[in-house]
Design a protein around this motif. Structure first.
Motif, PDB file in Angstrom:
ATOM      1  N   TRP A 187       1.033  -1.096  -0.091  1.00  0.00           N
ATOM      2  CA  TRP A 187       0.059  -0.062   0.085  1.00  0.00           C
ATOM      3  C   TRP A 187       0.703   1.149  -0.019  1.00  0.00           C
ATOM      4  N   THR A 188       2.055   1.169   0.448  1.00  0.00           N
ATOM      5  CA  THR A 188       2.876   2.276   0.411  1.00  0.00           C
ATOM      6  C   THR A 188       3.132   2.950  -0.886  1.00  0.00           C
ATOM      7  N   ILE A 189       3.078   2.326  -2.170  1.00  0.00           N
ATOM      8  CA  ILE A 189       3.063   2.858  -3.288  1.00  0.00           C
ATOM      9  C   ILE A 189       1.982   3.719  -3.764  1.00  0.00           C
ATOM     10  N   GLU A 190       0.896   3.276  -3.174  1.00  0.00           N
ATOM     11  CA  GLU A 190      -0.398   4.098  -3.488  1.00  0.00           C
ATOM     12  C   GLU A 190      -0.447   5.367  -2.639  1.00  0.00           C
ATOM     13  N   VAL A 191       0.286   5.443  -1.352  1.00  0.00           N
ATOM     14  CA  VAL A 191       0.212   6.470  -0.663  1.00  0.00           C
ATOM     15  C   VAL A 191       1.278   7.821  -1.422  1.00  0.00           C
ATOM     16  N   ILE A 192       2.516   7.104  -1.871  1.00  0.00           N
ATOM     17  CA  ILE A 192       3.522   7.907  -2.762  1.00  0.00           C
ATOM     18  C   ILE A 192       2.725   8.547  -3.898  1.00  0.00           C
ATOM     19  N   PHE A 193       1.836   7.782  -4.496  1.00  0.00           N
ATOM     20  CA  PHE A 193       1.242   8.503  -5.783  1.00  0.00           C
ATOM     21  C   PHE A 193       0.276   9.265  -5.320  1.00  0.00           C
ATOM     22  N   GLN A 194      -0.489   9.229  -4.167  1.00  0.00           N
ATOM     23  CA  GLN A 194      -1.174  10.247  -3.944  1.00  0.00           C
ATOM     24  C   GLN A 194      -0.638  11.410  -3.370  1.00  0.00           C
ATOM     25  N   ALA A 195       0.589  11.245  -2.982  1.00  0.00           N
ATOM     26  CA  ALA A 195       1.464  12.488  -2.471  1.00  0.00           C
ATOM     27  C   ALA A 195       1.906  13.312  -3.705  1.00  0.00           C
ATOM     28  N   PHE A 196       2.067  12.530  -5.042  1.00  0.00           N
ATOM     29  CA  PHE A 196       2.458  13.018  -6.147  1.00  0.00           C
ATOM     30  C   PHE A 196       1.328  13.794  -6.880  1.00  0.00           C
ATOM     31  N   LYS A 197       0.083  13.458  -6.552  1.00  0.00           N
ATOM     32  CA  LYS A 197      -0.976  13.916  -7.205  1.00  0.00           C
ATOM     33  C   LYS A 197      -1.765  14.859  -6.345  1.00  0.00           C
ATOM     34  N   GLY A 198      -3.092  14.649  -5.858  1.00  0.00           N
ATOM     35  CA  GLY A 198      -3.847  15.631  -5.342  1.00  0.00           C
ATOM     36  C   GLY A 198      -3.489  16.189  -3.779  1.00  0.00           C
ATOM     37  N   ARG A 199      -2.848  15.208  -3.322  1.00  0.00           N
ATOM     38  CA  ARG A 199      -2.481  15.522  -1.850  1.00  0.00           C
ATOM     39  C   ARG A 199      -1.294  15.821  -1.692  1.00  0.00           C
ATOM     40  N   GLY A 200      -0.582  16.175  -2.846  1.00  0.00           N
ATOM     41  CA  GLY A 200       0.869  16.723  -2.750  1.00  0.00           C
ATOM     42  C   GLY A 200       1.429  17.746  -3.757  1.00  0.00           C
ATOM     43  N   PHE A 201       1.858  17.467  -4.671  1.00  0.00           N
ATOM     44  CA  PHE A 201       2.332  18.187  -5.965  1.00  0.00           C
ATOM     45  C   PHE A 201       1.420  18.165  -7.216  1.00  0.00           C
ATOM     46  N   ASN A 202       0.477  17.723  -7.122  1.00  0.00           N
ATOM     47  CA  ASN A 202      -0.705  17.787  -8.273  1.00  0.00           C
ATOM     48  C   ASN A 202      -0.195  17.717  -9.681  1.00  0.00           C
TER      49      ASN A 202
END
Length: 359
Positions: A255-270
């Motif tokens: 699941w950690t890879i999903e968290v990273i993708f979220q940080a790259f997208k809407g929850r982080g750098f968009n």
């Protein structure tokens, strides 16, 4: 180069992520702009770069950087991996994708799973209209990764349902890379006597589960299997070359890879907001965001060693390691001292020497 960013610049220069001093310095400026703006839009990045020139001129320099500057992605892997304080690596591989107009952005990415988060270390853009990766894509990616990391450091590889197939799994076994992967329910299990059954059939025949099987074949590869239904009635069908009792616990780390993708997208750098129209430029952008994310994550980890994040009444942390680090690094780029970031950079240099990254 401003003194406050010298250590970041020196690490980039030491590992040769890009060539030439001025371009290395400007890469640090772009990372600063990405972190301060939490955006990948060139206009937003330019607005946050602290230079005594017009924002319009900085934006043109960013456009020129993406047009002309080459990245060495194996050296970028070394930069990202230098922030990982683990000798043995648990890796996860997955894809993330989005569309911009008629362009399909499809990224095949490998991360190091650490706790509830992790670090992206290597990736490739797939030019296949958002289709799944194939065995050739994965094997080529891992050959490059192994060249830098060394196969002896890969403790385990975690994968979801896309990452199956005889050629791919056989290659992993041949290389001695332990793995755990979730499998689509229609893949049949073959026993030593030649009998073949689906996961559903096997669970219907057994009153108790999870059901554990050892030394059976799936996709013509001999491995271990664990089957069960969760409370929502969803089938979990895991296979791997690790002991069957470890499969379910190991898979949860994916699941950690999903968290990273979220940080790259809407929850982080968009990242999905980018208006680029070229996969080669998107790969460069993904690399820069990986550097920005990793600096923030490592800073949050380092800060937590002396000042743990407060847990709120509902039992969850006040904010994630990444978000805490993001706030600290943003303040750092505004001129505030950040001991945690400095310590993370010192530790990164130590690991470069430890693992002979410069060889």
């Amino acid at each position: 180069m401003f003194s406050r960013t010298t250590k970041i610049y020196e690490l980039i220069r030491k590992l040769g992520v890009v060539k030439h001093k001025k371009r290395q310095e400007f890469l640090v400026n772009i990372i600063e702009g990405v972190i301060k703006s939490r955006s990948v839009l060139f206009s937003e990045i330019a607005d946050k770069i602290d230079k005594p020139i017009l924002t319009e001129s900085i934006e043109r320099r960013i456009q020129d950087f993406f047009q002309k500057v080459s990245f060495d992605y194996k050296h970028l892997l070394k930069f990202l991996l230098s922030f990982v304080d683990h000798d043995d690596l648990t890796l996860s591989i997955d894809r993330t994708e989005w569309d911009f107009g008629e362009l399909s952005v499809n990224v095949l990415c490998v991360v190091v799973s650490i706790g509830k988060m992790g670090v992206p270390i290597y990736f490739e853009m797939l030019d296949n209209n958002s289709g799944n990766s194939n065995s050739e894509n994965r094997i080529d990616l891992f050959k490059d990764l192994i060249e830098v990391v060394g196969i002896e450091r890969i403790a385990l590889l975690l994968m979801d349902r896309e990452f199956i197939g005889c050629n791919w799994l056989s290659w992993l076994k041949q290389k001695g890379i332990l793995f755990c992967v979730r499998v689509p329910k229609h893949h049949k299990i073959t026993f030593a006597d030649g009998e073949r059954k689906t996961a559903t059939e096997l669970l219907e025949e057994n009153d108790q589960y999870p059901l554990s099987l050892e030394n059976v074949c799936v996709d013509r590869v001999c491995l271990n299997v664990k089957l069960w239904y969760n409370q929502q009635g969803e089938l979990f069908y895991l296979i791997g070359t690790i002991p069957v009792r470890e499969l379910s616990k190991a898979y949860k780390k994916r699941w950690t890879i999903e968290v990273i993708f979220q940080a790259f997208k809407g929850r982080g750098f968009n990242m999905e907001e980018s208006c680029l129209r070229c996969l080669k430029k998107y790969k460069k952008l993904f690399g820069i965001v990986s550097m920005a994310y990793t600096l923030c994550w490592a800073t949050g980890i380092q800060q937590g060693k002396t000042k743990p994040v407060r847990t709120k009444k509902h039992g969850y942390p006040q904010y994630s390691v990444f978000r805490r680090g993001l706030n600290l690094v943003r303040d750092f780029f505004k001129g505030r001292a950040c001991k945690a970031l400095e310590e993370a950079l010192v530790n990164a240099n130590y690991r470069i020497a430890k693992f002979n990254f410069l060889i």
